[in-house]
Design a protein around this motif. Sequence first.
Motif, PDB file in Angstrom:
ATOM      1  N   THR A 166       0.812  -1.222   0.000  1.00 11.27           N
ATOM      2  CA  THR A 166       0.000   0.000   0.000  1.00 11.27           C
ATOM      3  C   THR A 166       0.840   1.265   0.000  1.00 11.27           C
ATOM      4  O   THR A 166       0.336   2.328  -0.317  1.00 11.27           O
ATOM      5  N   ILE A 167       2.123   1.160   0.327  1.00 11.27           N
ATOM      6  CA  ILE A 167       2.955   2.366   0.348  1.00 11.27           C
ATOM      7  C   ILE A 167       3.527   2.649  -1.032  1.00 11.27           C
ATOM      8  O   ILE A 167       3.426   3.759  -1.541  1.00 11.27           O
ATOM      9  N   LYS A 168       4.117   1.641  -1.666  1.00  8.25           N
ATOM     10  CA  LYS A 168       4.680   1.835  -3.004  1.00  8.25           C
ATOM     11  C   LYS A 168       4.660   0.508  -3.752  1.00  8.25           C
ATOM     12  O   LYS A 168       5.177  -0.482  -3.267  1.00  8.25           O
ATOM     13  N   THR A 169       4.070   0.530  -4.936  1.00  8.68           N
ATOM     14  CA  THR A 169       4.034  -0.665  -5.762  1.00  8.68           C
ATOM     15  C   THR A 169       5.232  -0.682  -6.708  1.00  8.68           C
ATOM     16  O   THR A 169       5.854   0.353  -6.939  1.00  8.68           O
ATOM     17  N   ALA A 170       5.532  -1.838  -7.241  1.00 10.78           N
ATOM     18  CA  ALA A 170       6.611  -1.952  -8.220  1.00 10.78           C
ATOM     19  C   ALA A 170       6.147  -1.309  -9.516  1.00 10.78           C
ATOM     20  O   ALA A 170       5.009  -1.486  -9.935  1.00 10.78           O
ATOM     21  N   THR A 171       7.046  -0.560 -10.134  1.00  7.56           N
ATOM     22  CA  THR A 171       6.680   0.136 -11.373  1.00  7.56           C
ATOM     23  C   THR A 171       7.578  -0.265 -12.529  1.00  7.56           C
ATOM     24  O   THR A 171       7.812   0.507 -13.429  1.00  7.56           O
ATOM     25  N   GLY A 172       8.098  -1.475 -12.487  1.00  5.96           N
ATOM     26  CA  GLY A 172       8.944  -1.957 -13.569  1.00  5.96           C
ATOM     27  C   GLY A 172      10.272  -2.451 -13.047  1.00  5.96           C
ATOM     28  O   GLY A 172      10.518  -2.483 -11.843  1.00  5.96           O
ATOM     29  N   SER A 173      11.119  -2.814 -13.958  1.00 11.59           N
ATOM     30  CA  SER A 173      12.416  -3.371 -13.614  1.00 11.59           C
ATOM     31  C   SER A 173      13.231  -2.400 -12.767  1.00 11.59           C
ATOM     32  O   SER A 173      13.361  -1.225 -13.093  1.00 11.59           O
ATOM     33  N   GLY A 174      13.746  -2.890 -11.668  1.00 14.36           N
ATOM     34  CA  GLY A 174      14.597  -2.083 -10.811  1.00 14.36           C
ATOM     35  C   GLY A 174      13.864  -1.328  -9.721  1.00 14.36           C
ATOM     36  O   GLY A 174      14.492  -0.819  -8.805  1.00 14.36           O
ATOM     37  N   SER A 175      12.545  -1.234  -9.806  1.00 11.27           N
ATOM     38  CA  SER A 175      11.809  -0.534  -8.751  1.00 11.27           C
ATOM     39  C   SER A 175      11.484  -1.516  -7.626  1.00 11.27           C
ATOM     40  O   SER A 175      11.486  -2.725  -7.829  1.00 11.27           O
ATOM     41  N   GLN A 176      11.261  -0.983  -6.450  1.00  9.22           N
ATOM     42  CA  GLN A 176      11.004  -1.852  -5.308  1.00  9.22           C
ATOM     43  C   GLN A 176       9.674  -1.523  -4.651  1.00  9.22           C
ATOM     44  O   GLN A 176       9.270  -0.368  -4.585  1.00  9.22           O
ATOM     45  N   ARG A 177       9.039  -2.564  -4.167  1.00  9.64           N
ATOM     46  CA  ARG A 177       7.793  -2.409  -3.432  1.00  9.64           C
ATOM     47  C   ARG A 177       8.106  -1.948  -2.016  1.00  9.64           C
ATOM     48  O   ARG A 177       9.161  -2.255  -1.480  1.00  9.64           O
ATOM     49  N   LEU A 178       7.131  -1.267  -1.414  1.00  7.56           N
ATOM     50  CA  LEU A 178       7.268  -0.849  -0.030  1.00  7.56           C
ATOM     51  C   LEU A 178       5.967  -1.202   0.696  1.00  7.56           C
ATOM     52  O   LEU A 178       4.895  -0.734   0.338  1.00  7.56           O
ATOM     53  N   TYR A 179       6.085  -2.091   1.703  1.00  9.19           N
ATOM     54  CA  TYR A 179       4.930  -2.632   2.414  1.00  9.19           C
ATOM     55  C   TYR A 179       4.737  -1.945   3.762  1.00  9.19           C
ATOM     56  O   TYR A 179       5.709  -1.663   4.463  1.00  9.19           O
ATOM     57  N   SER A 180       3.491  -1.743   4.136  1.00  8.45           N
ATOM     58  CA  SER A 180       3.158  -1.198   5.455  1.00  8.45           C
ATOM     59  C   SER A 180       3.114  -2.343   6.468  1.00  8.45           C
ATOM     60  O   SER A 180       3.117  -3.521   6.098  1.00  8.45           O
ATOM     61  N   PHE A 181       3.043  -1.993   7.742  1.00  9.31           N
ATOM     62  CA  PHE A 181       2.900  -2.998   8.792  1.00  9.31           C
ATOM     63  C   PHE A 181       1.650  -3.837   8.539  1.00  9.31           C
ATOM     64  O   PHE A 181       1.674  -5.060   8.643  1.00  9.31           O
ATOM     65  N   ARG A 182       0.548  -3.186   8.188  1.00  9.16           N
ATOM     66  CA  ARG A 182      -0.711  -3.893   7.942  1.00  9.16           C
ATOM     67  C   ARG A 182      -0.555  -4.891   6.792  1.00  9.16           C
ATOM     68  O   ARG A 182      -1.050  -6.001   6.862  1.00  9.16           O
ATOM     69  N   ASP A 183       0.145  -4.471   5.727  1.00  6.76           N
ATOM     70  CA  ASP A 183       0.377  -5.377   4.592  1.00  6.76           C
ATOM     71  C   ASP A 183       1.094  -6.643   5.047  1.00  6.76           C
ATOM     72  O   ASP A 183       0.739  -7.754   4.649  1.00  6.76           O
ATOM     73  N   ILE A 184       2.108  -6.469   5.879  1.00  8.18           N
ATOM     74  CA  ILE A 184       2.897  -7.615   6.343  1.00  8.18           C
ATOM     75  C   ILE A 184       2.063  -8.492   7.267  1.00  8.18           C
ATOM     76  O   ILE A 184       2.147  -9.721   7.211  1.00  8.18           O
ATOM     77  N   LEU A 185       1.217  -7.873   8.073  1.00  5.51           N
ATOM     78  CA  LEU A 185       0.302  -8.645   8.920  1.00  5.51           C
ATOM     79  C   LEU A 185      -0.605  -9.517   8.052  1.00  5.51           C
ATOM     80  O   LEU A 185      -0.767 -10.717   8.313  1.00  5.51           O
ATOM     81  N   VAL A 186      -1.149  -8.959   6.991  1.00  5.36           N
ATOM     82  CA  VAL A 186      -2.019  -9.723   6.087  1.00  5.36           C
ATOM     83  C   VAL A 186      -1.230 -10.821   5.380  1.00  5.36           C
ATOM     84  O   VAL A 186      -1.717 -11.947   5.217  1.00  5.36           O
ATOM     85  N   LEU A 187       0.014 -10.523   4.968  1.00  5.74           N
ATOM     86  CA  LEU A 187       0.863 -11.550   4.343  1.00  5.74           C
ATOM     87  C   LEU A 187       1.034 -12.748   5.271  1.00  5.74           C
ATOM     88  O   LEU A 187       0.940 -13.901   4.854  1.00  5.74           O
ATOM     89  N   LYS A 188       1.283 -12.482   6.556  1.00  9.79           N
ATOM     90  CA  LYS A 188       1.501 -13.567   7.518  1.00  9.79           C
ATOM     91  C   LYS A 188       0.208 -14.359   7.750  1.00  9.79           C
ATOM     92  O   LYS A 188       0.241 -15.580   7.895  1.00  9.79           O
TER      93      LYS A 188
END
Length: 187
Positions: A60-82
């Motif tokens: 939810t903070i930053k999505t990947a926008t192509g080669s070389g870009s990096q995603r940025l996950y919030s605490f809530r995102d990581i909680l949902v991943l787990k």
Amino acid sequence: MSDAHAAETTKQRAQQMLFGDPLPDLDSETGYRGPIACKAAGITYRQLDYWDRTGLVSPTIKTATGSGSQRLYSFRDILVLKVVKRLLDTGVSLQQIRLAISQLAAYGVDDLAQITLMSDGASVYECTSDDQVIDLVQGGQGVFGIAVGRVWREVEGSLSELPTSRVEEEVVDELARRRAKKRRSAV
């Protein structure tokens, strides 16, 4: 300061001492990069990438926008991943997990901590009170449960030791720079 407010402040300080340092207050520009999210959630980068590409759990903070870009996950995102990882580990189908996650989308982090997910292996049920859990178990439906509050504390413990990152200007790696240059010269 009122006596009630002082007592609450003392209680909060005691809890912080019991549970160690709390996570830093993160603004909407600060989160965790993909490898950190994987480590905290206990998943592989391949799972993280697949779940993002298919829309199951996206940063939810930053999505990947192509080669070389990096995603940025919030605490809530990581909680949902787990939580997704736990549901998969117990044999719940990806289709049922998608339904459960879409239901949880409306909840904030603090609200999620009050939920227990129950499953009979085929369906996932959201319980917001002990009475609902008991009714489900007595009805013979609940086989296992995931207390999201407990998962919340596990993720918080994992992340307290890991670095955060801020949204920055788009950083393009050398490979992405070469591809872009090649595309421009081909036109």
